[in-house]
Design an enzyme around this catalytic site. Sequence first.
Site, mmCIF file in Angstrom:
data_model
loop_
_atom_site.group_PDB
_atom_site.id
_atom_site.type_symbol
_atom_site.label_atom_id
_atom_site.label_comp_id
_atom_site.label_asym_id
_atom_site.label_seq_id
_atom_site.Cartn_x
_atom_site.Cartn_y
_atom_site.Cartn_z
ATOM 1 N N TRP A 10 -16.645 -12.365 -5.355
ATOM 2 C CA TRP A 10 -16.593 -11.219 -4.449
ATOM 3 C C TRP A 10 -15.859 -11.519 -3.153
ATOM 4 O O TRP A 10 -15.575 -10.610 -2.378
ATOM 5 C CB TRP A 10 -18.009 -10.740 -4.140
ATOM 6 C CG TRP A 10 -18.731 -10.140 -5.299
ATOM 7 C CD1 TRP A 10 -18.321 -10.081 -6.609
ATOM 8 C CD2 TRP A 10 -20.009 -9.506 -5.267
ATOM 9 N NE1 TRP A 10 -19.264 -9.460 -7.380
ATOM 10 C CE2 TRP A 10 -20.316 -9.089 -6.586
ATOM 11 C CE3 TRP A 10 -20.936 -9.257 -4.269
ATOM 12 C CZ2 TRP A 10 -21.502 -8.436 -6.920
ATOM 13 C CZ3 TRP A 10 -22.122 -8.605 -4.591
ATOM 14 C CH2 TRP A 10 -22.394 -8.193 -5.901
ATOM 15 N N LYS A 11 -15.605 -12.788 -2.890
ATOM 16 C CA LYS A 11 -14.917 -13.207 -1.667
ATOM 17 C C LYS A 11 -15.647 -12.641 -0.439
ATOM 18 O O LYS A 11 -16.872 -12.576 -0.432
ATOM 19 C CB LYS A 11 -13.435 -12.825 -1.719
ATOM 20 C CG LYS A 11 -12.738 -13.408 -2.956
ATOM 21 C CD LYS A 11 -11.240 -13.277 -2.905
ATOM 22 C CE LYS A 11 -10.615 -13.880 -4.157
ATOM 23 N NZ LYS A 11 -9.148 -13.901 -4.100
ATOM 24 N N HIS A 95 -10.989 -23.472 -4.496
ATOM 25 C CA HIS A 95 -10.214 -22.233 -4.533
ATOM 26 C C HIS A 95 -9.020 -22.360 -3.593
ATOM 27 O O HIS A 95 -9.105 -22.993 -2.539
ATOM 28 C CB HIS A 95 -11.088 -21.046 -4.128
ATOM 29 C CG HIS A 95 -10.474 -19.720 -4.457
ATOM 30 N ND1 HIS A 95 -9.475 -19.157 -3.691
ATOM 31 C CD2 HIS A 95 -10.698 -18.849 -5.473
ATOM 32 C CE1 HIS A 95 -9.119 -17.999 -4.228
ATOM 33 N NE2 HIS A 95 -9.836 -17.791 -5.310
ATOM 34 N N GLU A 167 -5.885 -20.906 -11.682
ATOM 35 C CA GLU A 167 -5.490 -19.744 -10.893
ATOM 36 C C GLU A 167 -4.128 -20.002 -10.253
ATOM 37 O O GLU A 167 -4.048 -20.649 -9.200
ATOM 38 C CB GLU A 167 -6.515 -19.469 -9.794
ATOM 39 C CG GLU A 167 -7.871 -19.023 -10.291
ATOM 40 C CD GLU A 167 -8.673 -18.356 -9.186
ATOM 41 O OE1 GLU A 167 -9.119 -17.226 -9.399
ATOM 42 O OE2 GLU A 167 -8.833 -18.954 -8.115
ATOM 43 N N GLY A 173 -4.487 -11.961 -6.042
ATOM 44 C CA GLY A 173 -4.475 -10.826 -5.138
ATOM 45 C C GLY A 173 -3.120 -10.173 -4.952
ATOM 46 O O GLY A 173 -2.939 -9.344 -4.066
ATOM 47 N N SER A 212 -5.309 -12.065 -10.619
ATOM 48 C CA SER A 212 -5.069 -10.656 -10.942
ATOM 49 C C SER A 212 -5.473 -10.306 -12.372
ATOM 50 O O SER A 212 -4.783 -9.560 -13.074
ATOM 51 C CB SER A 212 -3.600 -10.282 -10.678
ATOM 52 O OG SER A 212 -3.285 -10.426 -9.302
#
Length: 256
Positions: A10-11, A95, A167, A173, A212
Amino acid sequence: MRHPLVMGNWKLNGSIHMVHELIAALRKEISGVAGCDVAIAPPTVYLCQARHEIGGSRIALGAQDTGVNLSGAFTGETSPEMLKNVDVKYVIIGHSERRTYHKESDEFIAQKFGVLKELGLTPVLCIGETEAENEAGKTQEVCARQIDAILNAHGAQAFKDAVIAYEPIWAIGTGKSATPAQAQAVHKFIRDHIAKQDAAIAEQVIIQYGGSVNDKNAAELFSQPDIDGALVGGASLKADAFAVIVKAAAEAKAKK
């Protein structure tokens, strides 16, 4: 056979009301779906509320990061013991946003990985290359370096029951996404790289794709043999879209 994991990151998003509404909708959307593990990683301040909201469901609790110290004078930090105390199962580390904005090194991330394993928590190790590195043909070199930080510090056995999330930074994003074939090639490279030290561990490690992932491209990504679910950003904030991704992972597993 590996069990796919779809995890929502959810960041820096959420409120008390949003946590309640989103989890309630998600519980309804994925009720009865089997064959795929599901987790959410809300902001730290909402972990206890989320634990309550997911109670009795098949949704596991995740955290977006951890410190390496268990207690002491470390203002603003959250210890892995604290995360374990509120029933967190999965912890995202490495991340790209942490690597970039907080200057976290491969070695520091390996330290986090080791502490989590010692406490029985599941690391979700994020790795991936920048757009410049991708265009320079350095994707494998970057991923190998980030994996080697763990292998050199803890050995291949450390990846037992751990999760890796590939990622590509250029896809996070941005609306861009690696093609299924591109993602599969990198996932296979990661698995083969670990297999050089331990083939059995490499075969069982879960390797998610992130960058994404959405309800439109999930099914095709999950059809690839080395893609074991997803670490989902923006789409995890919408119960219906996230549920489509979960269902796609479950359906893909049934076909493999």
